[in-house]
Design a protein around this motif. Sequence first.
Motif, PDB file in Angstrom:
ATOM      1  N   TYR A 216      -9.854  -5.733  -8.250  1.00 21.94           N
ATOM      2  CA  TYR A 216      -9.845  -4.550  -7.377  1.00 21.94           C
ATOM      3  C   TYR A 216      -8.485  -3.864  -7.476  1.00 21.94           C
ATOM      4  CZ  TYR A 216     -10.377  -1.843  -3.016  1.00 21.94           C
ATOM      5  OH  TYR A 216     -10.448  -0.845  -2.076  1.00 21.94           O
ATOM      6  N   ALA A 217      -7.429  -4.663  -7.459  1.00 22.44           N
ATOM      7  CA  ALA A 217      -6.080  -4.101  -7.578  1.00 22.44           C
ATOM      8  C   ALA A 217      -5.882  -3.461  -8.948  1.00 22.44           C
ATOM      9  CB  ALA A 217      -5.034  -5.191  -7.349  1.00 22.44           C
TER      10      ALA A 217
ATOM     11  N   ILE B 169      -4.200   0.199  -8.152  1.00 23.79           N
ATOM     12  CA  ILE B 169      -2.995   0.538  -8.906  1.00 23.79           C
ATOM     13  C   ILE B 169      -3.192   1.791  -9.774  1.00 23.79           C
ATOM     14  CG2 ILE B 169      -1.394  -0.305 -10.676  1.00 23.79           C
ATOM     15  CD1 ILE B 169      -1.639  -3.041  -9.181  1.00 23.79           C
ATOM     16  N   PRO B 170      -4.274   1.921 -10.538  1.00 22.26           N
ATOM     17  CA  PRO B 170      -4.425   3.146 -11.340  1.00 22.26           C
ATOM     18  C   PRO B 170      -4.502   4.429 -10.511  1.00 22.26           C
ATOM     19  CG  PRO B 170      -5.987   1.489 -12.071  1.00 22.26           C
ATOM     20  CD  PRO B 170      -5.329   0.956 -10.838  1.00 22.26           C
ATOM     21  N   PHE B 171      -5.068   4.354  -9.313  1.00 21.16           N
ATOM     22  CA  PHE B 171      -5.180   5.535  -8.461  1.00 21.16           C
ATOM     23  C   PHE B 171      -3.983   5.684  -7.530  1.00 21.16           C
ATOM     24  CE2 PHE B 171      -9.548   4.967  -9.861  1.00 21.16           C
ATOM     25  CZ  PHE B 171      -9.890   6.271 -10.182  1.00 21.16           C
ATOM     26  N   ARG B 172      -2.937   4.915  -7.795  1.00 22.80           N
ATOM     27  CA  ARG B 172      -1.668   4.970  -7.064  1.00 22.80           C
ATOM     28  C   ARG B 172      -1.829   4.800  -5.569  1.00 22.80           C
ATOM     29  NH1 ARG B 172       2.255   7.898 -10.924  1.00 22.80           N
ATOM     30  NH2 ARG B 172       0.937   7.985 -12.744  1.00 22.80           N
ATOM     31  N   LYS B 173      -2.730   3.917  -5.209  1.00 22.37           N
ATOM     32  CA  LYS B 173      -2.923   3.580  -3.806  1.00 22.37           C
ATOM     33  C   LYS B 173      -2.078   2.372  -3.416  1.00 22.37           C
ATOM     34  CE  LYS B 173      -7.517   5.568  -3.468  1.00 22.37           C
ATOM     35  NZ  LYS B 173      -7.267   6.598  -2.482  1.00 22.37           N
TER      36      LYS B 173
ATOM     37  N   LEU C 270       0.836  -1.202   0.000  1.00 20.63           N
ATOM     38  CA  LEU C 270       0.000   0.000   0.000  1.00 20.63           C
ATOM     39  C   LEU C 270       0.869   1.250   0.000  1.00 20.63           C
ATOM     40  CD1 LEU C 270      -2.789  -0.958   2.561  1.00 20.63           C
ATOM     41  CD2 LEU C 270      -2.856  -1.092   0.073  1.00 20.63           C
ATOM     42  N   LEU C 271       0.538   2.198  -0.865  1.00 19.49           N
ATOM     43  CA  LEU C 271       1.227   3.480  -0.919  1.00 19.49           C
ATOM     44  C   LEU C 271       0.469   4.551  -0.146  1.00 19.49           C
ATOM     45  CD1 LEU C 271       2.219   3.510  -4.698  1.00 19.49           C
ATOM     46  CD2 LEU C 271       3.609   2.797  -2.742  1.00 19.49           C
ATOM     47  N   GLN C 272      -0.821   4.316   0.060  1.00 17.65           N
ATOM     48  CA  GLN C 272      -1.676   5.224   0.824  1.00 17.65           C
ATOM     49  C   GLN C 272      -2.513   4.382   1.775  1.00 17.65           C
ATOM     50  OE1 GLN C 272      -4.154   7.611  -1.730  1.00 17.65           O
ATOM     51  NE2 GLN C 272      -2.485   8.039  -3.157  1.00 17.65           N
ATOM     52  N   ASP C 273      -3.048   5.015   2.810  1.00 19.92           N
ATOM     53  CA  ASP C 273      -3.973   4.318   3.700  1.00 19.92           C
ATOM     54  C   ASP C 273      -5.231   3.958   2.922  1.00 19.92           C
ATOM     55  OD1 ASP C 273      -2.097   4.905   5.620  1.00 19.92           O
ATOM     56  OD2 ASP C 273      -3.370   6.268   6.768  1.00 19.92           O
ATOM     57  N   VAL C 274      -5.680   2.715   3.065  1.00 26.11           N
ATOM     58  CA  VAL C 274      -6.924   2.252   2.456  1.00 26.11           C
ATOM     59  C   VAL C 274      -7.738   1.641   3.593  1.00 26.11           C
ATOM     60  CG1 VAL C 274      -7.983   0.718   0.765  1.00 26.11           C
ATOM     61  CG2 VAL C 274      -5.776   1.793   0.246  1.00 26.11           C
ATOM     62  N   ALA C 275      -8.887   2.218   3.872  1.00 23.19           N
ATOM     63  CA  ALA C 275      -9.667   1.853   5.057  1.00 23.19           C
ATOM     64  C   ALA C 275      -9.917   0.356   5.176  1.00 23.19           C
ATOM     65  CB  ALA C 275     -10.988   2.614   5.066  1.00 23.19           C
ATOM     66  N   THR C 276     -10.193  -0.312   4.082  1.00 22.31           N
ATOM     67  CA  THR C 276     -10.551  -1.732   4.154  1.00 22.31           C
ATOM     68  C   THR C 276      -9.346  -2.665   4.155  1.00 22.31           C
ATOM     69  OG1 THR C 276     -10.774  -1.789   1.759  1.00 22.31           O
ATOM     70  CG2 THR C 276     -12.781  -1.371   3.043  1.00 22.31           C
ATOM     71  N   LEU C 277      -8.135  -2.122   3.885  1.00 25.55           N
ATOM     72  CA  LEU C 277      -6.963  -2.991   3.752  1.00 25.55           C
ATOM     73  C   LEU C 277      -5.860  -2.726   4.762  1.00 25.55           C
ATOM     74  CD1 LEU C 277      -6.591  -3.034  -0.135  1.00 25.55           C
ATOM     75  CD2 LEU C 277      -7.561  -4.810   1.322  1.00 25.55           C
ATOM     76  N   GLY C 278      -5.538  -1.462   5.009  1.00 27.74           N
ATOM     77  CA  GLY C 278      -4.457  -1.160   5.939  1.00 27.74           C
ATOM     78  C   GLY C 278      -3.871   0.212   5.696  1.00 27.74           C
ATOM     79  N   GLN C 279      -2.672   0.406   6.257  1.00 28.19           N
ATOM     80  CA  GLN C 279      -2.019   1.701   6.190  1.00 28.19           C
ATOM     81  C   GLN C 279      -0.901   1.690   5.155  1.00 28.19           C
ATOM     82  OE1 GLN C 279      -0.690   2.336  10.177  1.00 28.19           O
ATOM     83  NE2 GLN C 279      -2.713   2.889  10.935  1.00 28.19           N
ATOM     84  N   ALA C 280      -0.468   2.868   4.769  1.00 26.70           N
ATOM     85  CA  ALA C 280       0.630   3.004   3.805  1.00 26.70           C
ATOM     86  C   ALA C 280       1.845   2.232   4.311  1.00 26.70           C
ATOM     87  CB  ALA C 280       0.972   4.466   3.608  1.00 26.70           C
TER      88      ALA C 280
END
Length: 68
Positions: free
Chosen positions: A32-33, A38-42, A11-21
């Motif tokens: 989903y990836a 991936i396209p939104f650089r998360k 993860l490059l950014q925090d994603v509420a359902t997955l975890g932290q950067a």
Amino acid sequence: TRSKHSVRLILLQDVATLGQAGDVVLNVKAGYARNYLIPFRKAVYATPQQFAKLQLQDPDELTVEQQQ
């Protein structure tokens, strides 16, 4: 074990359902990836090159080293 339609990501950014950067997450659905994270650089795919680029240690390598 992962299902055959899931991927391993960093993860490059925090994603509420997955975890932290900086977290390495398993079992993310490939669609989903590919279509969102991936396209939104998360997130990026968890490859050895990405671990080196981001200066992170692969948690799977740590477990192999600890077993030896």
